[in-house]
Enzyme design. Sequence first.
Site, mmCIF file in Angstrom:
data_model
loop_
_atom_site.group_PDB
_atom_site.id
_atom_site.type_symbol
_atom_site.label_atom_id
_atom_site.label_comp_id
_atom_site.label_asym_id
_atom_site.label_seq_id
_atom_site.Cartn_x
_atom_site.Cartn_y
_atom_site.Cartn_z
ATOM 1 N N ASP A 1 -26.501 0.194 29.489
ATOM 2 C CA ASP A 1 -26.499 0.354 27.946
ATOM 3 C C ASP A 1 -27.524 -0.113 27.276
ATOM 4 O OD1 ASP A 1 -24.959 0.821 25.341
ATOM 5 O OD2 ASP A 1 -24.350 -1.324 25.618
ATOM 6 N N PHE B 1 -17.171 2.605 9.471
ATOM 7 C CA PHE B 1 -17.931 3.444 10.369
ATOM 8 C C PHE B 1 -17.247 3.960 11.447
ATOM 9 C CE2 PHE B 1 -20.522 3.534 14.010
ATOM 10 C CZ PHE B 1 -21.768 4.363 13.623
ATOM 11 N N ASP C 1 -27.173 4.811 20.553
ATOM 12 C CA ASP C 1 -28.097 4.791 19.516
ATOM 13 C C ASP C 1 -28.983 6.152 19.280
ATOM 14 O OD1 ASP C 1 -29.815 3.824 17.659
ATOM 15 O OD2 ASP C 1 -30.584 2.093 18.810
ATOM 16 N N ASP D 1 -18.192 0.216 26.669
ATOM 17 C CA ASP D 1 -18.454 0.561 27.968
ATOM 18 C C ASP D 1 -17.377 0.101 29.241
ATOM 19 O OD1 ASP D 1 -21.084 1.064 27.344
ATOM 20 O OD2 ASP D 1 -21.492 -1.081 27.308
#
Length: 1268
Positions: A509, A639, A761, A899
Amino acid sequence: MEKDDPKIVNKGLEDEMEISGYRFCHWKLALVGLGVLATGGFLLLLLYWMPEWCVKSTCTRATLREAQVLLLQSTDEFRSWFRAKVRVMLAPGRNPFDNLDSQTTSAVANGHTPQSHAPQNYTPHPSTSPPEDLIKKYAEYQPTQIRYFTLHSTQYYWNDALQNFEVLIGLEDLEVTCSAMHSDHSAGLSRNLQDYRRLFFGVNEIAVKVPSVFKLLIKEVLNPFYIFQLFSVILWSADEYYYYATAIVFMSVISIATSLYTIKKQYVMLHDMVATHSIVRVSVCRANDELEEAMSTDLVPGDVIIIPTNGTIMPCDAVLLSGTCIVNESMLTGESVPVTKTNLPNPGLDMKGVEGDCAYSTEEHKRHTLFCGTNVIQTRFYSGELVKAVVIRTGFSTAKGQLVRSILYPKPTDFKLYRDAYLFLLCLVAVAGIGFIYSIVVSIMNNVSVDTIIIESLDIITITVPPALPAAMTAGIVYAQRRLKRIGIFCISPQRINICGQLNLVCFDKTGTLTEDGLDLWGIRRTESGRFHPSEESTYKESLVKSQFVACMATCHSLTKIDGQLSGDPLDLKMFEATGWILEEATEEETALHNRIMPTVVRPPKQLLPEPAAAPDQDMELYELSVSYEIGIVRQFPFSSAQQRMCVVVRLLGEKRMDAYLKGAPEVVASLCKKETVPESFAEVLEDYTKQGFRVIALAHRRLESKITWHKVQNISRDHIEVNMEFLGLIIMQNKLKAETPGVLEDLRRANIRTVMVTGDNMLTAISVARDCGMVPRQDKVIIADALPPKDGQAAKINWRYADNPIKQDGKGAALQEVELKMEEVDPRDEPRLQEHYHFAMSGKSFGVIMEHFQDLAQKLVLHGTVFARMAPDQKTQLVEMLQSVDYFVGMCGDGANDCGALKRAHSGISLSELEASVASPFTSRTPNISCVPNLIREGRAALITSFCVFKFMALYSIIQYISVTLLYSILSNLGDFQFLFIDLAIILLIVFTMSLNPAWKELVSRRPPSGLISGPLLFSVLSQILICLGFQTFAFLWVRQQSWYELWTPASDACKSNPNDNSTPNHTETKLDDHNIRNYENTTLFYISSFQYLIVAVIFSKGKPFRQPSYKNWPFVLSSLSLYAFLLFIMLYPVSAIDNFLEIVCVPLTWRLRVLLLIVGNTAVSVLVETFILDIVLWSLVFSRDKQGAIGVSSADQMPQVGIDRFESSGPSRVCCRRERVPTARYMHLAQELRVDPDWPPKPKTTTEAKAPPCPENGSYQIMPTS
């Protein structure tokens, strides 16, 4: 037809199984009963170990509808078998969602039909929860027989429509729409309906039952290994080997006690973890608007509960109908950042802007769902309206229940070492079979009694299969686990330590793993009239205090105050702190006074606001009101990782109209804005920042129409708000690499372990970070695969472009330069020097399209895929599975947030979070950086090599002893009881438990240990040592009989007198009559030779570099070996009567002892020469040059697959001529070889790969064509 084709349950899920029906067969049961009696119960044990044999030997095939017993087999690679008994319960209805209070009982979900189809002549098993009381309440209903079975804490019910069993999950089975959730399920259930549903869904409890010690003992004792030990002990006792049998029983008792303690402790720990706050008192809304206090165990899907204002631990999965909650979901996500949960939108209240009344889903609506086990910290509510939630799932169906179930019933660990170990044991059993037949033949030829023949022939089986093997194999893993604990790595699945030694690819990650967790505000770029302003470092200035840009920064977040401290997402926190503004939340008392939720208010500090002059006659309160500048956050759209944005609706104090502010991924935000407000240089500026590794967030604003009232805002969809926005600019956040990251990745690169970045990202930010940390070397090309789904009748396609060297085009922003790859016809041996190294990068959206429409291409892409950006949690798991499908051993390292699935699915998951979510990961590191990864791999390699050493040693130990006993059987002799005891306890156990103590080598080397025992060098090592031991023992056995002093030994014999200098004078008066013919010259000679052979193979098998520290640094092993050598030399060269009598060895002349010593020295020299020179120097160098799998498709960035293939293939001069013929074993190596000769690979820029329309949608074929 139905009998032949097994049905599937849990289709498409991780625990998918094939299911077949059976009915008991009386004549088969009778035959099995006779077999059990004839075999003394052994057949019963065999059927206990083999569920499929048990069912097939006692039942006949039947349809699922008529089945009494079910046989299930998992569809994964393990193909595990399970047996389940069909049970029947009586209920007033067939469907749990029937409304028994109305006149109709029509089914409303899952295709259940109200008709009962109970099989004929079926004897129902009583249910654990008889519903007689409930049936009495509904006497007018005909009781229905409900057939079900239970497996792994999950109940499966018969569905007539599907003609199969299915799991009842909860309210989601009804596919309730969001509006129906408000209109039909907000009133709650009556008590009778709750009782009725509880029949199907059971008690709302994640019950981790701690088994009694007796149950655990029975289960442990019935292990095949302990049954074999019991058989051995009975046999030894019958042969009067009481001491050795007692020692084995003692060892077994200790082993069983230790195992019971460990298993019991794990159960208790899991029970305590689950039981904490799992049962609480809740307020339940009844259908008649009454509130009722109840225990959480009584809840069923459809109940409406009140969330208390002071918070609670959620006892179930529930969806919010009213109010908002602040929740800590660390138990599930590993992220301790509080999350704001809002009420489920009700599209039915506002028909304008309705997003489509979609069905409720926990995954799609997780921002409105409170998950079981999570901690509700605070609630906010209307005046007179409580915070309500509808129960969706209960018990093991909840998110927490599924996590606990995966811990209670883990998948078996599949590793080649363990499969090979079983094959090796079968080989030993075959060898034992030869000895068994040989001993019978020899005994019959010598007219031995029948009982002696049976005992001695069976005894050779117990010698060949060593009883201490499992304990010996476990020792190295236990030691490795302790060493890992010392460096701060905790392990909950010790068997996976060995698998860590095989890792050749690690996924990382990005945020919080490769880079620092926190973000710092680097600067801002505001826009005005469609143009960017120059970058500014700070927003804390008077000129910007009333700008929309700063207002967006101050309001568009999910921050909240907990105990007076601002808390929330780190990015939101840094952004808000940069403004210097103040956030105020209404207290519970203030909220209760109003007819709506009091909004959160933000305001700038007074020193930033200009001070207008006050009129002399102006009221002071009016003056303060006029100069105050406050913004209230009226509605928040949290979000969403799927939508990559969040939005808020706010109102400025004194204004009538409201404003909407948007924050999110720049590409997404720009697409929602008016084109004229987005600067033309947007793409160029964004790319410039992302290539430098900055995290870029875009802001937008929209003035809402005056007709949108507060009430409408509470129910409007976000799609109605997030349109025609005005672009405000960019926030540039800096996410620094952790100091340890580049060094660790360089260590992995040198070790030929491939590294991959999997992040949520931005794509270009991820590529930049990959270059900064060395994952993608500067000189390598990055090819972006931009996949588009089918649209308007056009097939799915992939556009290929390069991520480097932005160049300007006239009238446009930046464009990605298209670079042709050099693909001229060249000599294949020179190809690696001419072909550029390349990496693929793709977004989660593209990955999803490729997985669906380009399945053949997907494996080729992951072979070179290095950067996977904007990946959703389930896509991370998919990627891990795809890499495993091409035979990579995959490690996953993440910080625990998002994760969990990938951590659990990988061969080795390493969580950098110490929160409860780390339960999902086999390994958890206390050190919050990736330096734990090479440490774990080093320890894994050391543990793996230790397992090989121990297994080889134990195999040789059993074969050496087998050779000794077989030779002695030829003269009707055997090893003595105390000789067995000395060998097994003093030599074997001491050596095994000390040879496993070698620590890991200090650095990662570029080659990996073999993954299995069935490999050329390992087999050569074992077989060569067997032949050497066999040769020397046989020679000594024959040679001693050729000596001049040799005779058949009797208590009166004294061969020592042949040597006048011999100082040993045995006392024959103390020697008892030897009934078993133990004392003889052959026995004594073989005992000396074999005892030294155990030590010889222990030393030569105890390998050090390059995976373990040298054995001379393992002082317990060195001390043990030297002590045993000294003792054996002492008793051989200087006999002591007491020791000789104890070990039942006889005195032999000193000259013979010296000759035996010469044989031992010769044995040592030959063994060391074969193992060290022939094996380590010659064979291993050849095999490692061939099997250097790390260089093929697993190399780091500067050594890509096609390079690795040529490099390793040309490394051995003896194989240059046959380099093309060899087919690699691993799938990824095979793919790498194919791609190396494919002229169309990698795809060239300016090309598009389109998916063909295949006849079968499951075949994802494609064709490459140039773009126009």
